[in-house]
Structure formats: C-alpha cells, structure tokens
Design a protein around this motif. Structure first.
Motif, PDB file in Angstrom:
ATOM      1  N   GLU A  81       3.808 -18.622 -14.352  1.00 53.60           N
ATOM      2  CA  GLU A  81       2.829 -18.428 -15.500  1.00 53.60           C
ATOM      3  C   GLU A  81       2.532 -19.870 -16.240  1.00 53.60           C
ATOM      4  OE1 GLU A  81       0.709 -16.077 -15.719  1.00 53.60           O
ATOM      5  OE2 GLU A  81       2.293 -14.285 -16.175  1.00 53.60           O
ATOM      6  N   GLY A 116      -1.391 -12.645 -27.218  1.00 56.63           N
ATOM      7  CA  GLY A 116      -2.337 -13.601 -27.479  1.00 56.63           C
ATOM      8  C   GLY A 116      -1.914 -14.970 -28.101  1.00 56.63           C
ATOM      9  N   ASN A 176      -8.211 -16.334 -19.334  1.00 58.88           N
ATOM     10  CA  ASN A 176      -7.560 -15.451 -20.464  1.00 58.88           C
ATOM     11  C   ASN A 176      -7.704 -13.984 -20.246  1.00 58.88           C
ATOM     12  OD1 ASN A 176      -6.595 -17.608 -21.834  1.00 58.88           O
ATOM     13  ND2 ASN A 176      -8.444 -17.603 -23.326  1.00 58.88           N
ATOM     14  N   PHE A 222      -4.676 -13.331 -18.227  1.00 65.24           N
ATOM     15  CA  PHE A 222      -3.305 -13.480 -19.164  1.00 65.24           C
ATOM     16  C   PHE A 222      -3.114 -12.141 -20.053  1.00 65.24           C
ATOM     17  CE2 PHE A 222      -4.085 -18.153 -18.709  1.00 65.24           C
ATOM     18  CZ  PHE A 222      -3.323 -18.370 -17.642  1.00 65.24           C
ATOM     19  N   VAL A 260       8.316 -17.849 -20.656  1.00 69.37           N
ATOM     20  CA  VAL A 260       7.374 -17.248 -19.614  1.00 69.37           C
ATOM     21  C   VAL A 260       7.827 -17.682 -18.257  1.00 69.37           C
ATOM     22  CG1 VAL A 260       5.243 -17.309 -21.202  1.00 69.37           C
ATOM     23  CG2 VAL A 260       6.050 -19.741 -19.649  1.00 69.37           C
ATOM     24  N   TYR A 275       0.673 -22.012 -25.517  1.00 72.44           N
ATOM     25  CA  TYR A 275       0.871 -22.952 -24.375  1.00 72.44           C
ATOM     26  C   TYR A 275      -0.552 -23.539 -23.736  1.00 72.44           C
ATOM     27  CZ  TYR A 275       5.756 -21.465 -23.237  1.00 72.44           C
ATOM     28  OH  TYR A 275       7.126 -21.385 -23.647  1.00 72.44           O
ATOM     29  N   GLU A 276      -1.562 -22.887 -24.084  1.00 71.77           N
ATOM     30  CA  GLU A 276      -2.810 -23.575 -23.919  1.00 71.77           C
ATOM     31  C   GLU A 276      -3.119 -24.872 -24.700  1.00 71.77           C
ATOM     32  OE1 GLU A 276      -5.184 -19.761 -22.212  1.00 71.77           O
ATOM     33  OE2 GLU A 276      -5.866 -20.329 -23.934  1.00 71.77           O
ATOM     34  N   ARG A 287       0.136 -21.780 -14.784  1.00 70.34           N
ATOM     35  CA  ARG A 287      -1.437 -21.001 -14.865  1.00 70.34           C
ATOM     36  C   ARG A 287      -1.820 -21.620 -16.354  1.00 70.34           C
ATOM     37  NH1 ARG A 287      -0.116 -15.240 -12.234  1.00 70.34           N
ATOM     38  NH2 ARG A 287      -0.408 -15.850 -10.078  1.00 70.34           N
ATOM     39  N   LEU A 288      -0.886 -21.475 -17.332  1.00 71.81           N
ATOM     40  CA  LEU A 288      -1.282 -21.614 -18.697  1.00 71.81           C
ATOM     41  C   LEU A 288      -1.599 -23.186 -18.777  1.00 71.81           C
ATOM     42  CD1 LEU A 288       1.557 -19.499 -20.426  1.00 71.81           C
ATOM     43  CD2 LEU A 288      -0.991 -19.040 -20.726  1.00 71.81           C
ATOM     44  N   THR A 335      -0.045 -17.034 -25.451  1.00 67.72           N
ATOM     45  CA  THR A 335      -0.978 -17.604 -24.618  1.00 67.72           C
ATOM     46  C   THR A 335      -1.830 -18.892 -25.293  1.00 67.72           C
ATOM     47  OG1 THR A 335      -1.565 -15.639 -23.448  1.00 67.72           O
ATOM     48  CG2 THR A 335      -3.305 -17.247 -23.389  1.00 67.72           C
ATOM     49  N   ARG A 395      -0.616  -9.544 -19.560  1.00 67.90           N
ATOM     50  CA  ARG A 395       0.834  -9.661 -19.226  1.00 67.90           C
ATOM     51  C   ARG A 395       1.437 -10.689 -20.509  1.00 67.90           C
ATOM     52  NH1 ARG A 395      -2.095 -11.832 -14.939  1.00 67.90           N
ATOM     53  NH2 ARG A 395      -1.430 -14.056 -15.381  1.00 67.90           N
ATOM     54  N   LEU A 396       0.657 -11.177 -21.258  1.00 72.47           N
ATOM     55  CA  LEU A 396       1.300 -11.953 -22.335  1.00 72.47           C
ATOM     56  C   LEU A 396       0.566 -11.839 -23.570  1.00 72.47           C
ATOM     57  CD1 LEU A 396       1.338 -15.624 -20.658  1.00 72.47           C
ATOM     58  CD2 LEU A 396       3.195 -14.157 -20.795  1.00 72.47           C
TER      59      LEU A 396
END
Length: 218
Positions: A69, A180, A171, A174, A65, A186-187, A72-73, A183, A177-178
């Motif tokens: 990004e 699931g 989310n 996101f 990423v 990383y979260e 943000r994650l 995402t 762009r990414l």
C-alpha cells in the motif's frame, strides 16, 4: 424523508462550491508568491504533509499501512507532485483563469480513464460533458503556437488536469481500504520527498518571510 434528502443535497452542493472556490484561490498564490512553480509546489506539499501528520499525532491515529500500500501511495504522491507543479506553472505562464479552467477539464480524462481501469461502460452523459469541457478549453486558446505563452499555459494546464484525473482514479481504489486523511498524508509526504532533490539541485526554494506566510495559508 424528502426534507432530509434535500438538506443532504444542499450541503453537498455547498461543499462542492466551497471546494471550487478554494481551488480557484489556490491559483492566485502562484501569482502572489515570488517563487517559481516548482518551489511553490514543494512548499505546498511540505506544509500540508506536516499539518496532516500533526493532525494524526494529535488524534493518536495510526500511520500503519502495508508495504504494498505504501508503494501505491508513493506512486500517487508522484502524480500529485506532477499535478501541483503543472497547475502552478500553467497559472504563471498564462492567467489564474486559464490555469483553473484547464484544470477543470480533469473530468474529461476521468471519463476516458475509468472505463479502462474499472472496465466500466462510459455513460453518454459523461461523454457529452467531456466534449463540452473540451470545447470550453479550446475557445480559451488565442493562438495555437508554442511561441504563445497562453497556449503553453493551456497545454501545461491540461497536463495538470490529466495528472489529477489519474490521481482521482487511484484514490478511488484507496477509498475502500484507507481513510482519506491517511491517504492524503502519505500522498503529500511522498510528493514532498520526490520534489526535494529537484528543489535542492536548482536551489529555488528560498522563500522570504511573506512567501512563507503565503505558503502556510496555501
């Protein structure tokens, strides 16, 4: 065509009900595991990030990423950490029913946040649903006093709902762009890293073997 639409709708409704059931079950672990909310939240995001990481490695999927990004994650991971701590703390302060019901108020906050973030006009149906949810939360409060554990549980549960609403809105950005799973990885990993200093400082993460097993199931 009509049959296909009905089938899709049935599967969607089934998925929603299974998700609600799983989230309700998650609240039970706050009672079953002999750790405080901070330790359970840390164990939950630690094991889930490891599981998601192994899933991506096994599928030979990229973790790449951009730096922006990733920032943000990480911010979303901080919100996730707050949500899980508050949800579990709400259950431990009150009951599983109260913790789950107050969490279910998150659409109320989404209804308020989405017009501000995405500059959308709030729907009348969404406002009505939010008011009904708020009424449902209010009737669960036995006494509006900070000395009452149930009241404190409701307040912390509403904090959990607010955090989840913020996460939901983040989310949504996101999603275009990414994928699931990336995402989520990383979260969850960011949440674990954020909670780690607090866990080390308090020394609260000392699970027994049964606790470890329950954390893995969670």
């Amino acid at each position: 065509m009509g049959g296909r639409k009905a089938s899709v709708k049935t599967r969607a409704l089934a998925a929603v009900n299974i998700a609600v059931l799983l989230f309700g079950l998650a609240g039970l672990f706050a009672k079953w595991i002999s750790l405080n909310a901070l330790a359970i939240a840390f164990g939950r995001v630690l094991f889930s990030s490891l599981a998601l990481g192994l899933f991506r490695l096994a599928g030979r999927r990229s973790f790449r990423v951009s730096g922006r990004e990733l920032g943000r994650l990480a911010a979303a991971g901080a919100v996730l950490a707050l949500h899980w701590w508050a949800f579990l703390a709400s259950v431990q302060l009150s009951t599983v029913a109260v913790g789950t019901l107050t969490f279910a108020a998150f659409p109320l906050f989404v209804t308020l946040l989405e017009p501000l973030v995405f500059r959308q006009k709030p729907s009348k149906r969404g406002i009505l649903a939010a008011l009904v949810i708020l009424l449902g939360v209010i009737v669960t409060v036995p006494a509006f006093s900070f000395e009452n554990r149930m009241f404190r549980g409701v307040l912390v549960g509403l904090l959990s709902a607010l955090a989840y609403a913020v996460l939901t809105v983040m989310n949504k950005g996101f999603a275009s762009r990414l994928d699931g799973a990336l995402t989520a990885f990383y979260e969850q990993a960011s949440a674990a890293l954020l909670l780690l200093p607090f866990v080390l400082k308090t020394g609260c993460f000392r699970p027994s073997l049964p606790d470890l097993g329950l954390l893995l199931v969670l």
